[in-house]
Design an enzyme around this catalytic site. Structure first.
Site, PDB file in Angstrom:
ATOM      1  CG  ASN A   1      11.848  -7.319   3.465  1.00 17.25           C
ATOM      2  OD1 ASN A   1      11.299  -7.675   4.981  1.00 17.25           O
ATOM      3  ND2 ASN A   1      13.023  -6.948   3.953  1.00 17.25           N
TER       4      ASN A   1
ATOM      5  CB  CYS B   1      14.874  -2.213   0.381  1.00 17.75           C
ATOM      6  SG  CYS B   1      14.175  -3.717  -0.748  1.00 17.75           S
TER       7      CYS B   1
HETATM    8  N1  PLP Z   1       7.836  -4.597   0.669  1.00 15.90           N
HETATM    9  C1  PLP Z   1       8.178  -6.286   0.774  1.00 15.90           C
HETATM   10  C2  PLP Z   1       7.913  -6.976   2.271  1.00 15.90           C
HETATM   11  C3  PLP Z   1       9.797  -5.724   0.349  1.00 15.90           C
HETATM   12  O1  PLP Z   1      10.352  -6.554   0.416  1.00 15.90           O
HETATM   13  C4  PLP Z   1       9.520  -4.758  -1.242  1.00 15.90           C
HETATM   14  C5  PLP Z   1      11.050  -4.888  -1.786  1.00 15.90           C
HETATM   15  O2  PLP Z   1      12.127  -6.057  -1.367  1.00 15.90           O
HETATM   16  C6  PLP Z   1       8.717  -4.091  -0.660  1.00 15.90           C
HETATM   17  C7  PLP Z   1       8.145  -3.760  -0.053  1.00 15.90           C
HETATM   18  C8  PLP Z   1       8.556  -3.184  -1.878  1.00 15.90           C
HETATM   19  O3  PLP Z   1       8.332  -3.662  -3.211  1.00 15.90           O
HETATM   20  P1  PLP Z   1       9.259  -2.914  -4.569  1.00 15.90           P
HETATM   21  O4  PLP Z   1      10.273  -3.069  -4.426  1.00 15.90           O
HETATM   22  O5  PLP Z   1       8.754  -3.513  -5.814  1.00 15.90           O
HETATM   23  O6  PLP Z   1       8.744  -1.642  -4.797  1.00 15.90           O
END
Ligand code: PLP
Length: 372
Positions: free
Chosen positions: A148, A321
């Protein structure tokens, strides 16, 4: 405003919004009930499951709806671990999303052994490192399909093969990949795969976990008999319908969009070079289209983010995040971006609404900020 943070989230597609509308209004019945008001929502959930399964070349009974990517990751890892007594091992890598890393950390606290594999300077997990770490005692290996922050696409097929030879289950977090690159669970040979709707113009708070039939997984959310008794909780019908509609829309144009986004990234790089800025492009050449992690020498990524924001451009530094953290992201640390560049890291992720003019403007804005 220029929005160039599509890895953080995307706008809801009008088609998905329209498809959701009836289930937010008249067709509000609970799919588990037996009267006629439930028929339409029940059918919609069924149909959405078929659309999603087809998009990843799975069977509909292998798709389980969740509240998003975080739940899907937690479920895959903890639901596998719950099957075993303590002392089993989990393998993951240093650049996973915290939904994976912290799920593993939680299990470590109650007696599981977690091995965190290193990555190379492009963010690639090597087959040698997984070969060395894996054993008959490994319950699950969880390696993401695409990162990400730097967009790197991992060599999942090779890694899955090694995990299977050792008898371990293989899970991949495909949250950044689904809808952006073709995903075929049979080619990848993964046992489980996580996805999240808001990364492909679906609604927030909904996602899915693919679980290959025959894989024994325990529920994470115990409750009623929803999702074949595997995930309790009344279905988010509107969300599920919106997710299926948005995914179908993405899949229809996946190659055309990838080429378009690739062009925007190349354009931005060319323009930045024309401004004679000193920067590194992070991640491997095999990246999610439109995804760029750039490290500018001697710059401050957070300062760049705020200045660009004042100029009307939204980008990220590190991961959205954990944007409250001011320290270098775990990904930038893991790929060992040279110190003179690391602090000046920003992430620009284009979407199909972005234009060539947007790419030019962003390059010009960055140049203006850094020259000042
Ligand atoms: N995994 C990856 C690689 C992400 O980029 C994200 C969110 O940025 C997530 C998991 C989490 O997803 P969610 O926002 O739907 O909980």
């Amino acid at each position: 405003m220029i929005y160039a943070d599509h890895a953080a989230t995307t706008a809801l597609s009008p088609k998905a919004r329209d498809a959701m509308q009836p289930f937010l209004e008249d067709a509000y019945g609970n799919p588990s009930t037996l009267y006629s008001l439930a028929r339409e929502p029940r059918r919609a959930v069924l149909h959405s499951r078929e659309i999603i399964a087809a998009a990843i070349h799975a069977n509909p009974n292998e798709v389980y709806f969740t509240s998003g990517g975080t739940e899907a990751d937690n479920w895959a890892i903890k639901g596998t671990a719950f099957r075993y007594s303590m002392g089993k091992e989990i393998i993951t890598d240093a650049i996973e999303h915290h939904a994976v890393l912290n799920s593993c950390a939680a299990l470590s606290r109650i007696g599981y052994k977690t091995t965190i594999l290193p990555v190379d300077s492009n963010g690639i997990v090597s087959s040698d490192s997984i070969k060395t770490a894996i054993s008959q005692n490994t319950a699950i290996a969880s390696i993401m399909l695409a990162n990400n922050e730097i967009g790197t696409i991992e060599p999942i097929q090779v890694l899955t093969d090694i995990a299977h030879q050792a008898g371990a289950i293989f899970h991949t977090d495909a949250v950044q990949a689904i809808g952006h690159i073709p995903v075929n669970v049979n080619e990848l040979q993964v046992d489980m795969l996580s996805a999240s709707a808001h990364k492909f113009n679906g609604p927030k708070g909904v996602g899915f976990l693919y679980v290959r039939s025959g894989i024994a997984l325990l529920p994470l959310l115990d409750g009623g008999g929803q999702e074949h008794g595997m995930r309790g909780g009344t279905e988010n019908v509107a969300g599920i319908v919106g997710m299926a509609t948005a995914l179908q829309e993405h899949i229809e144009h996946i190659e055309r969009d990838a080429a378009y986004l690739q062009n925007l990234s190349s354009r931005l790089i060319t323009q930045l070079k024309q401004h004679e800025l000193d920067f590194l492009i992070n991640g491997s050449n095999q990246r999610i289209p439109g995804s760029l992690s750039l490290s500018f020498k001697g710059a401050d990524g957070e300062m760049l983010l705020h200045r660009l924001d004042l100029m009307g451009t939204a980008i990220a530094t590190g991961s959205a995040c954990n944007s409250k953290e001011t320290e270098l992201s775990h990904v930038i640390q893991a790929i060992q971006v040279p110190q003179k560049y690391a602090n000046g890291t920003i992430r620009i992720t284009f979407g199909i609404d972005n234009t060539v003019e947007d790419a030019d403007t962003i390059a010009e804005q960055i140049a203006r900020i850094l020259y000042r």
